[in-house]
Design a protein around this motif. Sequence first.
Motif, PDB file in Angstrom:
ATOM      1  N   THR A   1       6.100   5.686  -2.285  1.00 41.22           N
ATOM      2  CA  THR A   1       5.243   6.787  -1.848  1.00 41.22           C
ATOM      3  C   THR A   1       3.798   6.650  -2.318  1.00 41.22           C
ATOM      4  O   THR A   1       2.924   7.388  -1.849  1.00 41.22           O
ATOM      5  CB  THR A   1       5.805   8.127  -2.368  1.00 41.22           C
ATOM      6  N   ASP A   2       3.539   5.700  -3.208  1.00 38.98           N
ATOM      7  CA  ASP A   2       2.191   5.498  -3.730  1.00 38.98           C
ATOM      8  C   ASP A   2       1.380   4.683  -2.721  1.00 38.98           C
ATOM      9  O   ASP A   2       1.545   3.462  -2.600  1.00 38.98           O
ATOM     10  CB  ASP A   2       2.261   4.773  -5.076  1.00 38.98           C
ATOM     11  N   ARG A   3       0.494   5.347  -1.999  1.00 42.94           N
ATOM     12  CA  ARG A   3      -0.264   4.675  -0.942  1.00 42.94           C
ATOM     13  C   ARG A   3      -1.140   3.549  -1.490  1.00 42.94           C
ATOM     14  O   ARG A   3      -1.323   2.514  -0.834  1.00 42.94           O
ATOM     15  CB  ARG A   3      -1.127   5.698  -0.192  1.00 42.94           C
ATOM     16  N   SER A   4      -1.645   3.713  -2.681  1.00 43.74           N
ATOM     17  CA  SER A   4      -2.526   2.683  -3.236  1.00 43.74           C
ATOM     18  C   SER A   4      -1.783   1.364  -3.449  1.00 43.74           C
ATOM     19  O   SER A   4      -2.338   0.285  -3.212  1.00 43.74           O
ATOM     20  CB  SER A   4      -3.135   3.161  -4.559  1.00 43.74           C
ATOM     21  N   LYS A   5      -0.519   1.464  -3.873  1.00 46.93           N
ATOM     22  CA  LYS A   5       0.273   0.251  -4.056  1.00 46.93           C
ATOM     23  C   LYS A   5       0.575  -0.416  -2.710  1.00 46.93           C
ATOM     24  O   LYS A   5       0.535  -1.653  -2.578  1.00 46.93           O
ATOM     25  CB  LYS A   5       1.579   0.567  -4.795  1.00 46.93           C
ATOM     26  N   VAL A   6       0.848   0.405  -1.709  1.00 42.18           N
ATOM     27  CA  VAL A   6       1.139  -0.127  -0.381  1.00 42.18           C
ATOM     28  C   VAL A   6      -0.113  -0.775   0.216  1.00 42.18           C
ATOM     29  O   VAL A   6      -0.049  -1.844   0.827  1.00 42.18           O
ATOM     30  CB  VAL A   6       1.674   0.986   0.539  1.00 42.18           C
ATOM     31  N   ASP A   7      -1.274  -0.135   0.012  1.00 39.56           N
ATOM     32  CA  ASP A   7      -2.527  -0.711   0.499  1.00 39.56           C
ATOM     33  C   ASP A   7      -2.797  -2.058  -0.168  1.00 39.56           C
ATOM     34  O   ASP A   7      -3.281  -3.001   0.470  1.00 39.56           O
ATOM     35  CB  ASP A   7      -3.698   0.235   0.209  1.00 39.56           C
ATOM     36  N   LYS A   8      -2.497  -2.139  -1.444  1.00 38.64           N
ATOM     37  CA  LYS A   8      -2.715  -3.386  -2.178  1.00 38.64           C
ATOM     38  C   LYS A   8      -1.820  -4.494  -1.628  1.00 38.64           C
ATOM     39  O   LYS A   8      -2.245  -5.651  -1.491  1.00 38.64           O
ATOM     40  CB  LYS A   8      -2.438  -3.165  -3.664  1.00 38.64           C
ATOM     41  N   LEU A   9      -0.579  -4.137  -1.282  1.00 38.55           N
ATOM     42  CA  LEU A   9       0.340  -5.117  -0.713  1.00 38.55           C
ATOM     43  C   LEU A   9      -0.155  -5.597   0.644  1.00 38.55           C
ATOM     44  O   LEU A   9      -0.147  -6.804   0.945  1.00 38.55           O
ATOM     45  CB  LEU A   9       1.735  -4.506  -0.575  1.00 38.55           C
TER      46      LEU A   9
END
Length: 393
Positions: free
Chosen positions: A365-373
């Motif tokens: 649910t952490d968008r920042s982690k998904v964006d980083k991926l």
Amino acid sequence: MVFSVKTYNNINQVGLKELGNHFQIDGDLKENPDAYIIRSENLHDVTFPDNLKAIARAGAGTNNIPIDKATEAGIVVFNTPGANANAVKEAVIASILMSARDYISAYDWTNQLTGADVPKQVEAGKKQFAGTEISGKTLGVIGLGAIGARIANDARRLGMKVLGYDPYVSIETAWNISSHVKRVDELRDIFENSDYITIHVPLTDDTRHTFNSDSFALMNKGTTIINFARGELVDNQALFDALETGVVKRYITDFGTEELLNKEGITVFPHVGGSTAEAELNCAIMAGQTIRRFMETGEITNSVNFPNMHQALTAPYRITLINKNVPNIVAAISTAVSDLDINIANILNRSKGDYAYTLLDLDETDRSKVDKLAALFETSDHIVKVRLIANPK
């Protein structure tokens, strides 16, 4: 999120409503749309915008689209197989009937008559237009897809004997073909035994000039050829020779070129086989539904350059990847996810030729982690295009 779609060739507006409220169509469209929906527009000399993700062809044929160029750019190309099948079927059946009775020549002759004794002239001259019935004659169908299968079935209902050739017919289509249609394993069986032949296959290096001097040499005199698929399936010079010798009685096609016009035994229509109000609506609806599903979920249906991909989106985020079909790519994707301490909810990877498509659903649910991926995937030499889709639920 609002997606932008640029349309060409007057796409049916009712069909475009299938896109829904999250799509901006033409109007105030920016120069870099997410998708194209086209009919006959030639894209071979077009420079694709960087943001373009999909092209939907409202029709079955995609010869007007540079497929290899689109694939290399990570653009998914869709078509709408079967949407105009009934329209083309009716055009072919009408062509068989017109050929058997020579209605076009009869119409032209009758409308040149003048004088009070027209009825008498009609009676005196009508014998030249005596035709034959199609019942009991043999129709050869090359290509038993959505169109060919319908033609085969309806020709049987009209009393014709039907031979069908298609080494690649799908199981779904096979179930819909009448058991009275005789399947043959060799094209020569079609050429040697048919009074009428209709072809419904895509244009490829293998199918180009399916009708050539060798195939015409196998036919009986008086054969009628009907081509509502692609003009290049016929070698025109070989056709002219076959018409001169009487092997071919009539050639009916929906693909006109200058050399075909005004020639005895050739009937040319202006590419209207699939041009009915119903077919245009069906094509637009299917194209709209396809683009909407792809843009909103990343799922692929009826693509000509990437595999069909269906996976329910239940995770918070989905990343779609168009990647080169190289070894260990799935392992590399999984490692990248793991290194960021993200769990994979589902992953689906399928290849088609030199490229593959991946649906990567993330239990995160952490968008920042998904964006980083997603940014990490963007740096890979083997990944052509990356999309991040948030689950709206």
